[in-house]
Design an enzyme around this catalytic site. Structure first.
Site, PDB file in Angstrom:
ATOM      1  N   SER A  17      41.231  36.629  77.977  1.00  0.00           N
ATOM      2  CA  SER A  17      41.199  37.967  77.376  1.00  0.00           C
ATOM      3  C   SER A  17      41.129  39.109  78.393  1.00  0.00           C
ATOM      4  O   SER A  17      40.442  40.102  78.178  1.00  0.00           O
ATOM      5  CB  SER A  17      40.049  38.068  76.363  1.00  0.00           C
ATOM      6  OG  SER A  17      40.239  37.131  75.319  1.00  0.00           O
ATOM      7  N   HIS A  45      46.116  23.768  82.234  1.00  0.00           N
ATOM      8  CA  HIS A  45      45.639  24.831  81.353  1.00  0.00           C
ATOM      9  C   HIS A  45      44.820  24.213  80.220  1.00  0.00           C
ATOM     10  O   HIS A  45      45.125  23.104  79.758  1.00  0.00           O
ATOM     11  CB  HIS A  45      46.834  25.616  80.792  1.00  0.00           C
ATOM     12  CG  HIS A  45      46.412  26.848  80.055  1.00  0.00           C
ATOM     13  ND1 HIS A  45      45.974  26.795  78.748  1.00  0.00           N
ATOM     14  CD2 HIS A  45      46.325  28.132  80.443  1.00  0.00           C
ATOM     15  CE1 HIS A  45      45.637  28.024  78.369  1.00  0.00           C
ATOM     16  NE2 HIS A  45      45.842  28.856  79.384  1.00  0.00           N
ATOM     17  N   LYS A  73      53.069  31.496  77.768  1.00  0.00           N
ATOM     18  CA  LYS A  73      52.891  30.381  76.824  1.00  0.00           C
ATOM     19  C   LYS A  73      54.211  30.149  76.066  1.00  0.00           C
ATOM     20  O   LYS A  73      55.283  30.339  76.640  1.00  0.00           O
ATOM     21  CB  LYS A  73      51.708  30.645  75.901  1.00  0.00           C
ATOM     22  CG  LYS A  73      50.450  31.007  76.713  1.00  0.00           C
ATOM     23  CD  LYS A  73      49.185  31.026  75.929  1.00  0.00           C
ATOM     24  CE  LYS A  73      48.026  31.369  76.856  1.00  0.00           C
ATOM     25  NZ  LYS A  73      46.726  31.367  76.197  1.00  0.00           N
ATOM     26  N   ASN A  89      50.968  34.469  81.902  1.00  0.00           N
ATOM     27  CA  ASN A  89      51.278  33.174  81.281  1.00  0.00           C
ATOM     28  C   ASN A  89      51.785  33.466  79.874  1.00  0.00           C
ATOM     29  O   ASN A  89      51.017  33.784  78.979  1.00  0.00           O
ATOM     30  CB  ASN A  89      49.991  32.328  81.245  1.00  0.00           C
ATOM     31  CG  ASN A  89      50.161  31.062  80.441  1.00  0.00           C
ATOM     32  OD1 ASN A  89      51.278  30.666  80.113  1.00  0.00           O
ATOM     33  ND2 ASN A  89      49.037  30.413  80.123  1.00  0.00           N
ATOM     34  N   GLU A  92      44.780  24.649  77.170  1.00  0.00           N
ATOM     35  CA  GLU A  92      45.552  24.251  75.985  1.00  0.00           C
ATOM     36  C   GLU A  92      46.199  22.885  76.203  1.00  0.00           C
ATOM     37  O   GLU A  92      46.296  22.083  75.277  1.00  0.00           O
ATOM     38  CB  GLU A  92      46.600  25.327  75.665  1.00  0.00           C
ATOM     39  CG  GLU A  92      45.935  26.553  75.037  1.00  0.00           C
ATOM     40  CD  GLU A  92      46.633  27.873  75.331  1.00  0.00           C
ATOM     41  OE1 GLU A  92      47.795  27.874  75.763  1.00  0.00           O
ATOM     42  OE2 GLU A  92      45.980  28.922  75.130  1.00  0.00           O
ATOM     43  N   GLU A 124      38.952  29.758  83.780  1.00  0.00           N
ATOM     44  CA  GLU A 124      39.225  30.285  82.439  1.00  0.00           C
ATOM     45  C   GLU A 124      38.242  29.665  81.447  1.00  0.00           C
ATOM     46  O   GLU A 124      38.476  28.549  80.960  1.00  0.00           O
ATOM     47  CB  GLU A 124      40.645  29.915  82.013  1.00  0.00           C
ATOM     48  CG  GLU A 124      41.717  30.477  82.921  1.00  0.00           C
ATOM     49  CD  GLU A 124      43.043  30.600  82.181  1.00  0.00           C
ATOM     50  OE1 GLU A 124      43.534  31.728  82.078  1.00  0.00           O
ATOM     51  OE2 GLU A 124      43.560  29.599  81.676  1.00  0.00           O
ATOM     52  N   GLY A 150      42.289  33.840  74.479  1.00  0.00           N
ATOM     53  CA  GLY A 150      42.938  34.232  73.234  1.00  0.00           C
ATOM     54  C   GLY A 150      41.971  34.654  72.140  1.00  0.00           C
ATOM     55  O   GLY A 150      42.346  34.787  70.986  1.00  0.00           O
TER      56      GLY A 150
HETATM   57  P1  PGA Z   1      44.494  35.198  77.121  1.00  0.00           P
HETATM   58  O1  PGA Z   1      44.993  33.802  77.761  1.00  0.00           O
HETATM   59  O2  PGA Z   1      44.647  36.238  78.192  1.00  0.00           O
HETATM   60  O3  PGA Z   1      45.387  35.411  75.950  1.00  0.00           O
HETATM   61  O4  PGA Z   1      43.045  35.007  76.734  1.00  0.00           O
HETATM   62  C1  PGA Z   1      44.694  33.475  79.079  1.00  0.00           C
HETATM   63  C2  PGA Z   1      45.300  32.142  79.401  1.00  0.00           C
HETATM   64  O5  PGA Z   1      45.378  31.282  78.511  1.00  0.00           O
HETATM   65  O6  PGA Z   1      45.727  31.890  80.549  1.00  0.00           O
END
Ligand code: PGA
Length: 254
Positions: free
Chosen positions: A216, A98, A14, A12, A100, A170, A176
């Protein structure tokens, strides 16, 4: 690794990468991923790079995903992109809900369910994201939250549609942040997700469903996470932006 379900590893990106950067990445990925059959490899670029990436991965083992879509098929929805528009670029998967988007765009479970139905209507496979916040985990209500998100976001899907969907667990506190769920925390939550899907749909649907872990994921923790029986792949954010770390996650997962 011997699992009934084929591993799926999705990057992903983003809101990252220009078209040129996206093309550089997929050219390297094409080379590095040649011959890998054990994993479904998916990249989810921003909308602006879908066209070029789609062309660059034609006839390869790399599949294309989008990061979001509208619940509507078309019409007066300024700034939105429909499932049908994604299909024009041979998109196969779409990330929905997601954390976010739940946080910044205030997406609700009910909206995510509508989007999931719209994705299936266009034969796109939704990757439906769920996960608890740190406060929820600390309050001991992780399962309650996951249960609510699953019942809400999967509402109205048929068994056949559910089987063609993917769920990504998640934990919000791990996204992140560099803070990964332990493999035991991931397994516990994902086994709960599978039991809940069995209760909503049936055992066969639940057994066949791919449940990804996200938060992560990096080359150093991929093997341990993927070895858990209910972890069927990964949704990778930060570490999917660099070819070396993305390919190492894939190779370490096999
Ligand atoms: P990350 O993000 O691997 O940077 O923690 C995962 C995601 O948001 O799908």
């Amino acid at each position: 690794m011997d699992k009934e379900r084929k591993l799926l590893i999705a990057g992903n990106w983003k809101m990252n990468k220009t078209v040129a950067e996206a093309l550089d990445f997929v050219q390297d990925l094409r080379r590095e991923a040649t011959g890998i059959k054990e994993v479904d490899i998916v990249v989810c670029p921003p909308f602006t790079a879908l066209d070029e990436v789609s062309k660059a991965i034609l006839d390869t083992n790399i599949r294309l995903g989008a990061q979001n879509m509208s619940e509507h098929q078309g019409g007066a929805y300024t700034g939105e992109i429909s499932a049908g528009m994604l299909k024009e670029f041979s998109v196969r998967f779409v990330i929905l809900g997601h954390s976010e988007r739940r946080q910044y765009q205030k997406e609700t479970d009910a909206l995510i369910a509508k989007k999931a139905l719209a994705a299936h209507a266009a034969s796109l496979k939704p990757i439906i994201c769920i996960g608890e916040s740190l406060a929820e985990r600390e309050a001991g209500i992780t399962e309650k939250v996951l249960d609510r998100q699953l019942n809400g976001s999967l509402a109205g899907l048929t068994k056949e549609q559910m089987q063609e969907s993917v769920v990504a667990y998640e934990p919000v506190w791990a996204i992140g942040t560099g803070k990964t769920a332990t493999s035991q925390q991931a397994e516990e939550a994902q086994a709960f997700v599978r039991r809940t899907v069995a209760a909503i749909f049936d055992d066969t649907v639940a057994r066949r469903l791919r449940i990804l872990y996200g938060g992560s994921v990096k080359p150093s923790n991929a093997r341990e996470l993927m070895s858990q029986s209910d972890v069927d792949g990964a949704l990778v954010g930060g570490a999917s932006l660099e070819i070396r770390s993305f390919i190492d996650i894939i190779k370490n997962s096999i």
